[in-house]
Motif scaffolding. Structure first.
Motif, short mmCIF file in Angstrom:
data_model
loop_
_atom_site.label_atom_id
_atom_site.label_comp_id
_atom_site.label_asym_id
_atom_site.label_seq_id
_atom_site.Cartn_x
_atom_site.Cartn_y
_atom_site.Cartn_z
N THR A 175 0.84 -1.19 0.00
CA THR A 175 0.00 0.00 0.00
C THR A 175 0.88 1.24 0.00
O THR A 175 1.94 1.27 0.61
CB THR A 175 -0.94 0.03 1.22
OG1 THR A 175 -0.17 0.08 2.41
CG2 THR A 175 -1.85 -1.19 1.24
N SER A 176 0.41 2.28 -0.70
CA SER A 176 1.16 3.53 -0.78
C SER A 176 0.20 4.69 -0.92
O SER A 176 -0.78 4.61 -1.66
CB SER A 176 2.10 3.50 -1.99
OG SER A 176 2.73 4.74 -2.16
N CYS A 177 0.50 5.78 -0.23
CA CYS A 177 -0.30 6.99 -0.38
C CYS A 177 0.36 7.97 -1.34
O CYS A 177 -0.14 9.06 -1.56
CB CYS A 177 -0.55 7.65 0.97
SG CYS A 177 0.95 8.21 1.80
N SER A 178 1.48 7.57 -1.94
CA SER A 178 2.22 8.48 -2.82
C SER A 178 2.00 8.20 -4.31
O SER A 178 2.68 8.81 -5.13
CB SER A 178 3.71 8.42 -2.48
OG SER A 178 4.22 7.14 -2.76
N ILE A 179 1.09 7.31 -4.65
CA ILE A 179 0.79 7.07 -6.06
C ILE A 179 -0.60 7.62 -6.38
O ILE A 179 -1.45 7.74 -5.50
CB ILE A 179 0.89 5.57 -6.44
CG1 ILE A 179 -0.11 4.72 -5.63
CG2 ILE A 179 2.30 5.06 -6.25
CD1 ILE A 179 -0.17 3.27 -6.06
N ARG A 180 -0.82 7.94 -7.64
CA ARG A 180 -2.10 8.49 -8.05
C ARG A 180 -3.10 7.36 -8.28
O ARG A 180 -2.77 6.34 -8.87
CB ARG A 180 -1.93 9.29 -9.33
CG ARG A 180 -3.18 10.07 -9.65
CD ARG A 180 -2.95 11.12 -10.66
NE ARG A 180 -2.00 12.09 -10.13
CZ ARG A 180 -1.57 13.13 -10.83
NH1 ARG A 180 -1.99 13.34 -12.04
NH2 ARG A 180 -0.71 13.97 -10.29
N ARG A 181 -4.30 7.53 -7.83
CA ARG A 181 -5.35 6.51 -7.92
C ARG A 181 -5.63 6.07 -9.35
O ARG A 181 -5.76 6.88 -10.24
CB ARG A 181 -6.66 7.06 -7.39
CG ARG A 181 -6.63 7.44 -6.00
CD ARG A 181 -7.92 8.12 -5.66
NE ARG A 181 -7.73 8.67 -4.33
CZ ARG A 181 -8.69 8.87 -3.48
NH1 ARG A 181 -9.92 8.60 -3.81
NH2 ARG A 181 -8.42 9.34 -2.30
N GLY A 182 -5.78 4.75 -9.48
CA GLY A 182 -6.23 4.19 -10.75
C GLY A 182 -5.26 4.30 -11.89
O GLY A 182 -5.63 4.11 -13.03
N THR A 183 -3.98 4.64 -11.61
CA THR A 183 -3.02 4.87 -12.69
C THR A 183 -1.84 3.91 -12.62
O THR A 183 -0.89 4.06 -13.36
CB THR A 183 -2.46 6.31 -12.63
OG1 THR A 183 -1.73 6.48 -11.41
CG2 THR A 183 -3.58 7.33 -12.70
N HIS A 184 -1.90 2.92 -11.76
CA HIS A 184 -0.74 2.05 -11.54
C HIS A 184 -1.01 0.67 -12.13
O HIS A 184 -1.63 -0.17 -11.49
CB HIS A 184 -0.47 1.94 -10.04
CG HIS A 184 0.97 1.74 -9.72
ND1 HIS A 184 1.56 0.51 -9.73
CD2 HIS A 184 1.94 2.62 -9.41
CE1 HIS A 184 2.82 0.64 -9.40
NE2 HIS A 184 3.09 1.92 -9.21
N PRO A 185 -0.55 0.39 -13.37
CA PRO A 185 -0.85 -0.90 -13.98
C PRO A 185 -0.13 -2.07 -13.32
O PRO A 185 -0.58 -3.20 -13.43
CB PRO A 185 -0.41 -0.73 -15.43
CG PRO A 185 0.60 0.36 -15.40
CD PRO A 185 0.22 1.26 -14.25
N GLU A 186 0.99 -1.81 -12.63
CA GLU A 186 1.68 -2.89 -11.93
C GLU A 186 0.87 -3.23 -10.69
O GLU A 186 0.66 -2.38 -9.82
CB GLU A 186 3.11 -2.47 -11.55
CG GLU A 186 4.01 -2.24 -12.74
CD GLU A 186 3.83 -0.86 -13.36
OE1 GLU A 186 3.24 0.03 -12.73
OE2 GLU A 186 4.27 -0.69 -14.51
N GLN A 187 0.41 -4.45 -10.62
CA GLN A 187 -0.56 -4.84 -9.61
C GLN A 187 0.03 -5.07 -8.22
O GLN A 187 -0.70 -5.36 -7.29
CB GLN A 187 -1.31 -6.08 -10.09
CG GLN A 187 -2.20 -5.80 -11.28
CD GLN A 187 -3.28 -4.80 -10.93
OE1 GLN A 187 -4.14 -5.07 -10.10
NE2 GLN A 187 -3.25 -3.63 -11.53
N HIS A 188 1.32 -4.94 -8.05
CA HIS A 188 1.91 -5.15 -6.72
C HIS A 188 1.74 -3.93 -5.82
O HIS A 188 2.09 -3.97 -4.65
CB HIS A 188 3.41 -5.46 -6.85
CG HIS A 188 4.24 -4.27 -7.22
ND1 HIS A 188 4.27 -3.77 -8.49
CD2 HIS A 188 5.02 -3.48 -6.46
CE1 HIS A 188 5.06 -2.71 -8.51
NE2 HIS A 188 5.53 -2.51 -7.28
N MET A 189 1.14 -2.84 -6.33
CA MET A 189 1.00 -1.60 -5.58
C MET A 189 -0.44 -1.13 -5.65
O MET A 189 -1.08 -1.23 -6.69
CB MET A 189 1.92 -0.55 -6.20
CG MET A 189 1.97 0.76 -5.48
SD MET A 189 2.99 0.74 -4.00
CE MET A 189 4.62 0.43 -4.68
#
Length: 161
Positions: free
Chosen positions: A101-115
């Protein structure tokens, strides 16, 4: 911390947000749709489905989102980072054997599923799918995971004459 996990869900609640964890419980192909491409990811039975609700909200949509993936094999949608719709996602999902889990990535924009995007109060957690269990690392002592048993029942009589 290791928790047995089968068909039920594991709920991790903060004061203002929550995460819902489920096992995939089957091997299947998951489609991931981006603006530019479509790709497939193999999901194994002990892989995890984690739904994040960074602002909280009702539990039922998170359960439905997990079941859309687990039971109905619905594809995941990933938007580009500059897409204005990404900030409107109130529930997010990732599917992978180990999810951070991370609060530093933008929602719905991370195709790598480990995050997966989370609130700051639930950031830094690691969920690892193991046979029949889930291992959780980084959990504060004051947050106690709870099991949720839930079945989505559809009244098909409404749709038949």
């Amino acid at each position: 911390m290791i928790h047995p996990l089968a068909d039920e869900f594991l709920l991790i609640s903060g004061e203002h947000s929550f995460l819902l964890v489920a096992k995939a419980n089957a091997r299947f192909g998951l489609r991931i749709e981006t603006m530019d491409a479509e790709f497939s990811q193999t999901v194994d039975p002990d892989d995890l489905i984690v739904v994040s609700a960074p602002e909280g909200g009702p539990l039922e949509p998170a359960i439905m989102l997990a079941e859309f993936v687990r039971t109905y094999r619905m594809p995941l949608i990933v938007l580009p980072k500059e897409h204005p719709g990404s900030r409107r996602f109130s529930f997010l999902v990732s599917v992978w054997p180990e999810i951070h889990t991370s609060c530093s990535i933008r929602r719905g924009t991370h195709p790598e599923q480990h995050m997966i995007c989370s609130s700051d109060e639930l950031a830094g957690l690691i969920f690892k799918g193991l046979p029949g269990t889930v291992e959780i690392s980084g959990l504060c002592a004051n947050i106690i995971p709870k099991y949720v048993k839930y079945r989505i029942l559809i009244d098909y009589s409404r749709f038949t004459g």
